[in-house]
Design an enzyme around this catalytic site. Sequence first.
Site, mmCIF file in Angstrom:
data_model
loop_
_atom_site.group_PDB
_atom_site.id
_atom_site.type_symbol
_atom_site.label_atom_id
_atom_site.label_comp_id
_atom_site.label_asym_id
_atom_site.label_seq_id
_atom_site.Cartn_x
_atom_site.Cartn_y
_atom_site.Cartn_z
ATOM 1 N N SER A 313 0.811 -1.210 0.000
ATOM 2 C CA SER A 313 0.000 0.000 0.000
ATOM 3 C C SER A 313 0.852 1.272 0.000
ATOM 4 O O SER A 313 1.587 1.520 -0.941
ATOM 5 C CB SER A 313 -0.962 -0.054 1.195
ATOM 6 O OG SER A 313 -1.973 0.906 1.089
ATOM 7 N N ASP A 324 11.112 5.104 -9.499
ATOM 8 C CA ASP A 324 10.850 5.712 -10.809
ATOM 9 C C ASP A 324 11.573 7.042 -10.994
ATOM 10 O O ASP A 324 11.912 7.425 -12.120
ATOM 11 C CB ASP A 324 9.341 5.926 -11.012
ATOM 12 C CG ASP A 324 8.613 4.642 -11.384
ATOM 13 O OD1 ASP A 324 9.278 3.577 -11.406
ATOM 14 O OD2 ASP A 324 7.399 4.694 -11.652
ATOM 15 N N LYS A 338 -0.813 -4.050 -3.373
ATOM 16 C CA LYS A 338 -2.107 -3.430 -3.075
ATOM 17 C C LYS A 338 -2.076 -1.995 -3.607
ATOM 18 O O LYS A 338 -1.512 -1.106 -2.997
ATOM 19 C CB LYS A 338 -2.419 -3.418 -1.584
ATOM 20 C CG LYS A 338 -3.794 -2.809 -1.278
ATOM 21 C CD LYS A 338 -4.076 -2.739 0.214
ATOM 22 C CE LYS A 338 -5.456 -2.146 0.482
ATOM 23 N NZ LYS A 338 -5.543 -0.709 0.138
#
Length: 414
Positions: A313, A324, A338
């Site tokens: 999460s 990224d 999730k």
Amino acid sequence: MGFMNKQVWRRGFALILAFCLILGVYIQPATALTQEQKLVSEVWRIVNRSYLDETFNHQNWAAVRQAALKNHFSTREGAYVAIQTMLKSLDDPFTRFLDPEQYRSLQVSTSGELTGVGLQIAINAETGTLEVITPIDGSPAQKAGIRPRDRILKIENLSTVNLTLDEAAAQMRGPVGSVVTLLIAREGEGEKEVTLVRDRIELNPVVAELRFSPQDKPIGYLRLTQFNANAAMELAHAINSLEKKGAAGYILDLRNNPGGLLQSGIEVARQWLDSGTVVYTVNRQGIQGTFEAFGPALTPDPLVILVNQGTASASEILAGALQDNGRAQLVGETTFGKGLIQSLFELSDGSGLAVTIAKYETPNHRDINKLGITPDIVIPQQPITRDQIATTTDSQYQAAMEILSKNSVIAGKG
């Protein structure tokens, strides 16, 4: 209206009424909804307005409301059952109803203390089975050796097959010192009973220490166990303290961190970034929100993040954002997966409703729900004890130390 027109109107209405009666149609004024029916309707409206899947699991959502309101509830509990039945048709374990006691408990769980066995749990969306996201650090469950992905088959001989997430949590909660027995299934090991003594669980989210690599390089070790209301502030204090002590690189340990507050995860990501996108949230209309870093970062020093199957999460939002943006290398195992965001609504009678309102995508538009995030360097590891975390027996930690010693991590972005 003239006298003649009034007579014509009356005769016309009388003819229409007579025609309806001949056909067996009875015109009845709309009756007021009962308080229980109003509660059911309130839940329906919230889901209708906010739910991520605009097909409502490929069903006629208006027809679901009509079917639910045909019931004449004599008690509030009857309305609760109707609401749960209505929500079950969405086939989404994260969209769920909470009675007033469950709602209060959920509000408490993001800060302060808990009493119980210390398990973060979820219902696997594919198999429907109750499984462990992660045990809370230092909890009875963690000390008993319960691991991420363990399946909970029974709680005190009660099958978990038809239990909701909150019903299962309620079965495991209880006073300090009381005992609860779980039947656990683990991949490759079969089933076994685990007896736990409930205890008070401290939710202190940050562990911070200055360590030294074999080459005597000062490394700040940070372990973040959950994203509660205090996590970002406490982590900022820890980073500032380690900077003053001369830390030249950092290890951020997100292993077995099940997540928590979305905003907390975003704030922590911003502490490491000078600029760049942190996360996109996507609702049924498309991209709903973009969260950016506006800098400056608290430190430009190299960063390695440790992740495993219990990283879920908000932890995945943080890990994905820093991966990224080229701010950190990820080491460990693929994360839980999730990628759904819930919003909590308080209902008119003090109960609550958790609704999946959006999903999130990483800055590179990766949707990680059910897939997880793959580390840059994959290092499988057998479960270790709490005392072995971040020691010479912790191969993932040792790999992070080696990376930082070689100075092979990009130190910041922007």
